[in-house]
Design an enzyme around this catalytic site. Structure first.
Site, PDB file in Angstrom:
ATOM      1  N   HIS A  61     -45.927 -18.109 -15.169  1.00  0.00           N
ATOM      2  CA  HIS A  61     -46.271 -16.683 -15.143  1.00  0.00           C
ATOM      3  C   HIS A  61     -47.314 -16.331 -14.094  1.00  0.00           C
ATOM      4  O   HIS A  61     -47.845 -15.209 -14.089  1.00  0.00           O
ATOM      5  CB  HIS A  61     -46.685 -16.181 -16.531  1.00  0.00           C
ATOM      6  CG  HIS A  61     -45.611 -16.405 -17.563  1.00  0.00           C
ATOM      7  ND1 HIS A  61     -44.421 -15.739 -17.537  1.00  0.00           N
ATOM      8  CD2 HIS A  61     -45.534 -17.265 -18.605  1.00  0.00           C
ATOM      9  CE1 HIS A  61     -43.654 -16.167 -18.532  1.00  0.00           C
ATOM     10  NE2 HIS A  61     -44.309 -17.104 -19.193  1.00  0.00           N
ATOM     11  N   VAL A 107     -52.242  -7.760  -7.046  1.00  0.00           N
ATOM     12  CA  VAL A 107     -52.545  -8.798  -6.053  1.00  0.00           C
ATOM     13  C   VAL A 107     -51.615  -8.656  -4.840  1.00  0.00           C
ATOM     14  O   VAL A 107     -52.046  -8.731  -3.693  1.00  0.00           O
ATOM     15  CB  VAL A 107     -52.384 -10.207  -6.682  1.00  0.00           C
ATOM     16  CG1 VAL A 107     -52.551 -11.294  -5.624  1.00  0.00           C
ATOM     17  CG2 VAL A 107     -53.346 -10.416  -7.841  1.00  0.00           C
ATOM     18  N   GLY A 142     -47.524 -10.820 -19.444  1.00  0.00           N
ATOM     19  CA  GLY A 142     -47.826 -12.074 -18.779  1.00  0.00           C
ATOM     20  C   GLY A 142     -47.200 -13.272 -19.446  1.00  0.00           C
ATOM     21  O   GLY A 142     -47.564 -14.394 -19.139  1.00  0.00           O
ATOM     22  N   ARG A 186     -52.656  -0.831 -12.498  1.00  0.00           N
ATOM     23  CA  ARG A 186     -53.734  -1.231 -11.581  1.00  0.00           C
ATOM     24  C   ARG A 186     -53.161  -1.458 -10.174  1.00  0.00           C
ATOM     25  O   ARG A 186     -51.952  -1.480  -9.995  1.00  0.00           O
ATOM     26  CB  ARG A 186     -54.318  -2.562 -12.069  1.00  0.00           C
ATOM     27  CG  ARG A 186     -53.237  -3.649 -12.097  1.00  0.00           C
ATOM     28  CD  ARG A 186     -53.754  -5.032 -12.403  1.00  0.00           C
ATOM     29  NE  ARG A 186     -52.714  -6.020 -12.170  1.00  0.00           N
ATOM     30  CZ  ARG A 186     -51.764  -6.353 -13.032  1.00  0.00           C
ATOM     31  NH1 ARG A 186     -51.725  -5.772 -14.222  1.00  0.00           N
ATOM     32  NH2 ARG A 186     -50.852  -7.255 -12.739  1.00  0.00           N
ATOM     33  N   LEU A 189     -32.461 -12.412 -21.122  1.00  0.00           N
ATOM     34  CA  LEU A 189     -31.736 -12.530 -19.853  1.00  0.00           C
ATOM     35  C   LEU A 189     -31.974 -13.937 -19.309  1.00  0.00           C
ATOM     36  O   LEU A 189     -33.113 -14.362 -19.158  1.00  0.00           O
ATOM     37  CB  LEU A 189     -32.210 -11.455 -18.864  1.00  0.00           C
ATOM     38  CG  LEU A 189     -32.124 -10.003 -19.367  1.00  0.00           C
ATOM     39  CD1 LEU A 189     -32.674  -9.032 -18.331  1.00  0.00           C
ATOM     40  CD2 LEU A 189     -30.691  -9.621 -19.728  1.00  0.00           C
ATOM     41  N   LYS A 210     -32.747  -8.637 -25.900  1.00  0.00           N
ATOM     42  CA  LYS A 210     -31.713  -9.549 -25.420  1.00  0.00           C
ATOM     43  C   LYS A 210     -32.375 -10.449 -24.386  1.00  0.00           C
ATOM     44  O   LYS A 210     -33.103  -9.959 -23.517  1.00  0.00           O
ATOM     45  CB  LYS A 210     -30.590  -8.719 -24.772  1.00  0.00           C
ATOM     46  CG  LYS A 210     -29.510  -9.536 -24.119  1.00  0.00           C
ATOM     47  CD  LYS A 210     -28.425  -9.878 -25.102  1.00  0.00           C
ATOM     48  CE  LYS A 210     -27.398 -10.818 -24.497  1.00  0.00           C
ATOM     49  NZ  LYS A 210     -26.496 -11.351 -25.526  1.00  0.00           N
TER      50      LYS A 210
END
Ligand code: MV4
Length: 450
Positions: A235, A294, A164, A291, A203, A201
């Site tokens: 996030h 959403v 997250g 899980r 991105l 690395k």
């Protein structure tokens, strides 16, 4: 087989699980906090048990209270939904020890995927491409410097126990790395109680693309294609769609094959999501979610598969009733997360919903526990509704989305509906040209021009 399922969650996902249970002919037990006495999932469940005070720590996160509620009600299974205890290894373990079926993977798989270093090592060995970086935890700053020289700057320091986005640090050169490395370790320790960090690395402009899998207890695994979740702020995902505007059929099939093979290799069970970063035509695994997510409805709309019902069916020991060749992904789906927040400042805006008119018509689905007269309690997540729209192709889907957004009324609280109306008309969004940084840049540009 299950006569009764306990739903260890609240809000729209509790309702979503309740509906899947009803469709399967299974009775439901709702649990609720004192702040949720008038919640819709409580009203609709066959049985409801109060498990504590408003704050989640005193109710939805209290394992003994949930186990007691399951024992008292005689539920044979617990569905954890998302958030709360859904990826808590100890909870999954204790549920199993009480001879209650956890509707999710084994505690072992939750443990593996909870540690980002172990997760990465596990899936890499099973053939999934990962972001180049350190193999294990980095302890000494000098080891970090050597590793960065090997993989090349910019690099990203991540917490092993993270996820997250919490506790990440970018370094663009050695000086910055020496500066941020100890900070990353301190933050990891402070946030998660474990100082372990690793390096990747960095991105610069990737998309966030995730693949949905579904596995039964007999070694059968299918994938249901990808979701593009790049449109996010801090996030928190804001808009998700399937298929991704950036992924080709050949890429989908190749990656799908790789992840289903990995699931068979590790004996994974239930629904799961492999998260990737996508840049310059290449996919790099970052995390796996164990899980239901959403954004699962976008996959449901293009596949016609009820993911929550399938989670329950496989937890009962049933075999998947379809194989990969039976799955055809049809059309395009977009989900807008509607939060009770100021659409400009994103400040939470709980309170009484005096007016509620949900949109409808062809291709429109609303997953929400709202109703007119409901008071949104201040203790929980600000997401109050998901609008999910399906169309024959992306343009058709966008037209239906604009139609549905124009019908949707939630008053008198502030919501992010106006933000979604703007996004659905934006030229970049219409083209599907965006990265994980697009929304934050767009919000910034909007602020400075007003
Ligand atoms: C990255 C990255 C760039 N390079 N890893 C953020 C949350 C966590 N799940 C992983 N994250 C990122 N990992 C490398 N090697 C950029 C992010 C990232 C991000 C990823 C997905 C969705 C939104 C994001 C927002 C900021 C940074």
């Amino acid at each position: 087989m299950f006569d009764k399922v306990l739903i260890a969650n609240r809000g729209e996902i509790a309702l979503r699980i309740l509906r899947a249970c009803r469709d399967l002919g299974i009775k439901t037990v709702a649990v609720y906090s004192k702040a949720d006495e008038s919640a819709k999932h409580v009203r609709l469940a066959d049985q409801a048990i109060c498990i504590g005070e408003g704050p989640a720590k005193e109710s939805y996160l209290k394992i003994p209270n949930l186990l007691a509620a399951a024992e008292i009600s005689g539920a044979q299974a617990i569905h954890p939904g998302y958030g709360f205890l859904s990826e808590n290894e100890a909870f999954a373990q204790m549920v199993a020890e009480h001879d209650i079926q956890f509707i999710g993977p084994d505690a072992e798989h939750i443990r593996i995927m909870g540690d980002k270093i172990i997760a990465k090592k596990t899936v890499k060995e099973l053939g999934i491409p990962v972001v180049p970086g350190s193999e294990g935890a980095l302890v000494e700053v000098e080891d970090a410097v050597k590793m960065a020289e090997k993989i090349g700057y910019p690099v990203l320091i991540k917490a092993a126990a993270g996820g997250g986005g919490k506790g990440m640090q970018v370094a663009r050169n050695t000086t910055q790395l020496r500066e941020v490395f100890p900070i990353a370790r301190q933050e990891a320790e402070a946030n998660f109680g474990v100082p372990d960090v690793f390096m990747e690395k960095y991105l610069e402009r990737p998309r966030h693309i995730e693949i949905q899998v579904l596995a039964d207890h007999h070694g059968n695994v299918v994938h249901l294609g990808e979701r593009d979740c790049s449109i996010q702020r801090r996030h928190q995902k804001v808009w998700e769609e399937a298929p991704s505007p950036a992924v080709t059929m050949a890429q989908r099939e190749e990656l799908g094959e790789i992840v289903t093979k990995a699931c068979r290799g590790m004996g994974y069970k239930g629904a799961g999501t492999f998260e990737f970063l996508y840049e310059d035509g290449k996919f790099y695994f970052i995390e796996m979610n164990t899980r239901i997510q959403v954004e699962h409805p976008v996959t449901e709309l293009i596949s016609g598969i009820d993911l929550v019902a399938e989670q329950i069916r496989v937890a009962q020991g049933h075999k998947l009733s379809f194989s990969q060749k039976d799955i055809t992904l049809k059309g395009h789906a977009i989900e807008c997360r509607i939060n009770a927040e100021d659409p400009e400042t994103f400040a939470p805006s709980p309170g009484k919903v005096n007016v509620y008119h949900a949109p409808g018509g062809p291709g429109v689905r609303v997953d929400s526990a709202l109703y007119a007269g409901y008071s949104i309690p201040p203790y929980y997540d600000s997401m109050v509704a998901k609008l999910i729209v399906h169309g024959n192709d992306r343009d058709h889907c966008l037209r239906r989305l604009r139609r549905a957004l124009s019908e949707f009324v939630i008053g008198d609280i502030k919501t992010t509906l106006p933000l979604h109306r703007e996004l659905s008309m934006d030229p970049d969004m219409v083209k599907g040209e965006y990265s994980i940084h697009w929304l934050e840049k767009w919000i910034k540009a909007k602020k400075s021009s007003s």
